[in-house]
Design a protein around this motif. Sequence first.
Motif, PDB file in Angstrom:
ATOM      1  N   HIS A 187       0.857  -1.190   0.000  1.00  0.00           N
ATOM      2  CA  HIS A 187       0.000   0.000   0.000  1.00  0.00           C
ATOM      3  C   HIS A 187       0.890   1.236   0.000  1.00  0.00           C
ATOM      4  O   HIS A 187       1.642   1.474   0.950  1.00  0.00           O
ATOM      5  N   TYR A 189       1.098   5.054   0.430  1.00  0.00           N
ATOM      6  CA  TYR A 189       0.329   6.181   0.965  1.00  0.00           C
ATOM      7  C   TYR A 189       0.381   7.383   0.035  1.00  0.00           C
ATOM      8  O   TYR A 189      -0.589   8.135  -0.093  1.00  0.00           O
ATOM      9  N   ASP A 192      -1.820   6.638  -3.073  1.00  0.00           N
ATOM     10  CA  ASP A 192      -3.124   6.020  -2.812  1.00  0.00           C
ATOM     11  C   ASP A 192      -3.342   4.843  -3.766  1.00  0.00           C
ATOM     12  O   ASP A 192      -4.364   4.717  -4.443  1.00  0.00           O
ATOM     13  N   GLU A 193      -2.351   3.953  -3.791  1.00  0.00           N
ATOM     14  CA  GLU A 193      -2.385   2.805  -4.677  1.00  0.00           C
ATOM     15  C   GLU A 193      -2.004   1.537  -3.934  1.00  0.00           C
ATOM     16  O   GLU A 193      -1.266   1.570  -2.955  1.00  0.00           O
ATOM     17  N   LYS A 210      -6.225   1.476  -7.671  1.00  0.00           N
ATOM     18  CA  LYS A 210      -6.407   2.795  -7.062  1.00  0.00           C
ATOM     19  C   LYS A 210      -7.313   2.672  -5.843  1.00  0.00           C
ATOM     20  O   LYS A 210      -8.419   2.110  -5.928  1.00  0.00           O
ATOM     21  N   ASN A 212      -8.464   4.742  -1.808  1.00  0.00           N
ATOM     22  CA  ASN A 212      -8.670   6.048  -1.199  1.00  0.00           C
ATOM     23  C   ASN A 212      -7.933   6.128   0.125  1.00  0.00           C
ATOM     24  O   ASN A 212      -7.515   5.102   0.683  1.00  0.00           O
ATOM     25  N   GLU A 213      -7.803   7.306   0.649  1.00  0.00           N
ATOM     26  CA  GLU A 213      -7.060   7.470   1.893  1.00  0.00           C
ATOM     27  C   GLU A 213      -7.758   6.819   3.080  1.00  0.00           C
ATOM     28  O   GLU A 213      -7.127   6.503   4.090  1.00  0.00           O
TER      29      GLU A 213
END
Length: 420
Positions: A187, A189, A192-193, A210, A212-213
Amino acid sequence: MKLKLLITAFFCIANLLHAQNGKLKSIYQDEETPLSIAVSDDKVFLISSQENDQFFLSVYSNDGTRLSFDKLEITSNQSLISFTVVNDYAAALYFNSANNSYKLFTKGKKPQSQVTHISNVSFPEGFKPEKIYFDGNKVFSTGNYIGRIFVTRLENSSFIFSKLLINDQNKLVKALAKNGKLIFIIHSYIDDELKIYSSYSLIEPARTLKVNEDTQVEDLHFSQNLNYAAELFLNKINLYSKSKTISYDLPGDFLLTAIYETTDGVSVVVDKYQNRYKTKAVYEKVKRNNKYEYTTVEKEVFDKRDYTEKMILNFRKGKIEEIIVSTGFTVEDKSVPANKFSVDGNSITNTSFYNSSGISIQFDFNDNRLISNSRITHDGLKKYNGLEAVPTISGWFVMGTQYLYQQNNKKVYNISFYSN
């Protein structure tokens, strides 16, 4: 920003039509429970002990044939850290508490392959191994180092850090076997991938997803070809792909139990459930008059879980369509049903085990049409206590404590293979 698609919901609610009796064949029986069990394709791998503290690695096919039986040179003060099988390649790591040393065992894909072992394998200082993997080419270990999970690989008799860079900007989500390959998921950060690496090439990712945070990456379910991942968060399904996120709200309490991709889209399977509770007298420590004392208090505790329906969400060509089938299974714990899929043209069959029974649902993905559904049942499955079902290519390995009372009135541990 999450992309909301136009939702076209097609509801197909059906009751169970008929029972499906499959074949159940006993694969393994012994008075002692195996120390560790792993399943790969249509084979089951067992590490077991016998009298005189002898340990063996056995491999059985789904027809009950014992394909191999190898002795492991292990002493009683050595404990098993990890045992895994990737595409029929087995690896086991043992720790010797007497001299703080590790011993590694590997076995090749062919049944006649001899078990190899390396004594006194070493790890980087401060690294604590947790899992061991053999992909047929190299041996890898994941473990804790300075508070993070790192990946190491074996060089000669020492593990060194792999080329997968772990730092403050990313983390290892998990290692898993998919389609006969060992996969590492990172992951990132910053981007965001999710970066998905094959163990055969750790320099560039094989694909990316893809996210999300706020994605709960540890709870993601991945499709078989790793082109999609799904999570259920706050009664909402989030489906992640290479470039976008699709979200879908669910009406009630569900569990995400499976995801399966096709050439035209992806199916996400969720199970609706309801937990039952009961009042139970619990003996515990309480504070009264500034003093602690033990007393009996009544508390609401978990009793059983009812699974009431299965919903299949088909994500295809900009639409999300539902197929809903009534189920009606009760489990004694909070176990999650196991799922497998098979494909015949446009027809997909989703089979699930809940306890000693299950359900098989056949549907047309392109037309979003329910074809049939049937309950899986077999008298032999009812003998298992705490049944666990592990899907394979052609059926299921089922295991648990099966009470087969013989003339000496002993309980026998049993593994069987179930096929439709």
